[in-house]
Write an enzyme that holds these catalytic residues in place. Structure first.
Site, mmCIF file in Angstrom:
data_model
loop_
_atom_site.group_PDB
_atom_site.id
_atom_site.type_symbol
_atom_site.label_atom_id
_atom_site.label_comp_id
_atom_site.label_asym_id
_atom_site.label_seq_id
_atom_site.Cartn_x
_atom_site.Cartn_y
_atom_site.Cartn_z
ATOM 1 N N HIS A 174 2.815 10.723 0.665
ATOM 2 C CA HIS A 174 3.758 10.205 1.668
ATOM 3 C C HIS A 174 5.220 10.311 1.223
ATOM 4 C CE1 HIS A 174 0.361 8.524 3.906
ATOM 5 N NE2 HIS A 174 -0.106 8.043 2.768
ATOM 6 N N HIS B 73 0.859 -1.181 0.000
ATOM 7 C CA HIS B 73 0.000 0.000 0.000
ATOM 8 C C HIS B 73 0.901 1.240 0.000
ATOM 9 C CE1 HIS B 73 -3.692 2.345 1.781
ATOM 10 N NE2 HIS B 73 -2.951 3.084 1.015
ATOM 11 N N GLU C 226 0.555 7.846 -3.683
ATOM 12 C CA GLU C 226 1.428 7.484 -2.546
ATOM 13 C C GLU C 226 2.685 8.345 -2.532
ATOM 14 O OE1 GLU C 226 0.670 5.261 0.042
ATOM 15 O OE2 GLU C 226 -1.282 5.480 -0.915
#
Ligand code: 5GP
Ligand code: 5GP
Ligand code: 5GP
Length: 216
Positions: free
Chosen positions: A101, A43, A97
């Site tokens: 992040h 993930h 992502e």
């Protein structure tokens, strides 16, 4: 010597169980690159603070540059597929992502994706569970403690287990969180566990079913 200042304390390395992502009332869509293997998939690698909060979207000007990771794409299609609808080749998910992040990680794009792929290999989750007799099977219930112990034996650190709920209301293994030091070198004991969805003591570990995805 210049060391980039990392404005965070550690990473959560989060892997999902694709069949559980699909086995909910929301269903899922298999990637355009094909049905995923029956394995955990990535993930994300998420910078976090020890107080439980986290930074995100640290560089709003950044964007995913596929040319920087062109040689990683086929490995990412296999190990980091997106199961969101509509079906995609993964680029949207990887881009999300990275922006949310990765831009807070102090890693280059290449290093961010390569590091996550390496930690997936190192964690070897499915093998560690199989070694303890924990295999995907309908109708079987496993204790969260036995799952944590099996992963702890293989990885050397206790994971956090997140569950979701299938259409019949059964709790099932959805995501596994491991912690990684802020230089992205090693697994570490988690300084703090996330406040995710709880599991109950016995949970399912489902295989893919033929009816849990949409045909587009
Ligand atoms: P969810 O609502 O699925 O728990 O979380 C949605 C998103 O918020 C996650 O995919 C992730 O991007 C972010 N998130 C949730 N919990 C955490 C956490 O503990 N640490 C970090 N870094 N991000 C989180
Ligand atoms: P987070 O913000 O929680 O790190 O990332 C989750 C975001 O990526 C959500 O917007 C979600 O819809 C999207 N996404 C795309 N594909 C996937 C997938 O396969 N699994 C998960 N958990 N989220 C995905
Ligand atoms: P405790 O407060 O005793 O740590 O856990 C409370 C509940 O969380 C229990 O139902 C327990 O089975 C569950 N639990 C224990 N470890 C984990 C974990 O790693 N993840 C999640 N989601 N639940 C857990």
């Amino acid at each position: 010597l210049c060391v980039a200042s990392q404005d965070f304390d550690f990473f959560y390395f989060v892997q999902q169980w694709p069949a559980s992502y699909c086995d909910t009332r929301r269903s899922c869509c298999y990637p355009t690159t094909g049905k995923p293997d029956e394995d955990f998939s990535i993930h994300g690698l998420w910078p976090n603070y020890e107080n439980g909060k986290w930074p995100q979207n640290c560089d709003k000007e950044s964007s995913l540059d596929e040319s920087e990771i062109s040689d990683l794409i086929s490995t990412m299609e296999k190990n980091w597929p997106s199961l969101a609808c509509p079906s995609s080749d993964g680029v949207r998910f990887w881009s999300h992502e990275w922006l949310k992040h990765g831009t807070c990680s102090a890693l280059s794009q290449r290093a961010y994706f390569q590091t996550a792929l390496d930690f997936k290999t190192k964690s070897n989750l499915l093998k560690n569970l199989n070694n303890a007799g924990i295999v995907p099977r309908n109708g079987e219930h496993y204790s969260v403690e036995s799952i944590k112990k099996a992963i702890e034996e293989g990885v050397g650190h206790t994971p956090y287990i997140e569950c979701n709920v299938d259409p019949q209301g059964n709790h099932q293994l959805y995501q596994v969180y491991l912690c990684v030091d802020s230089s992205a070198s090693n697994f570490i004991d988690c300084p703090v566990f996330p406040h995710g969805r709880k599991c109950g003591s016995k949970i399912e570990f489902p295989p893919f079913s033929s009816t849990d995805h949409d045909e587009f």
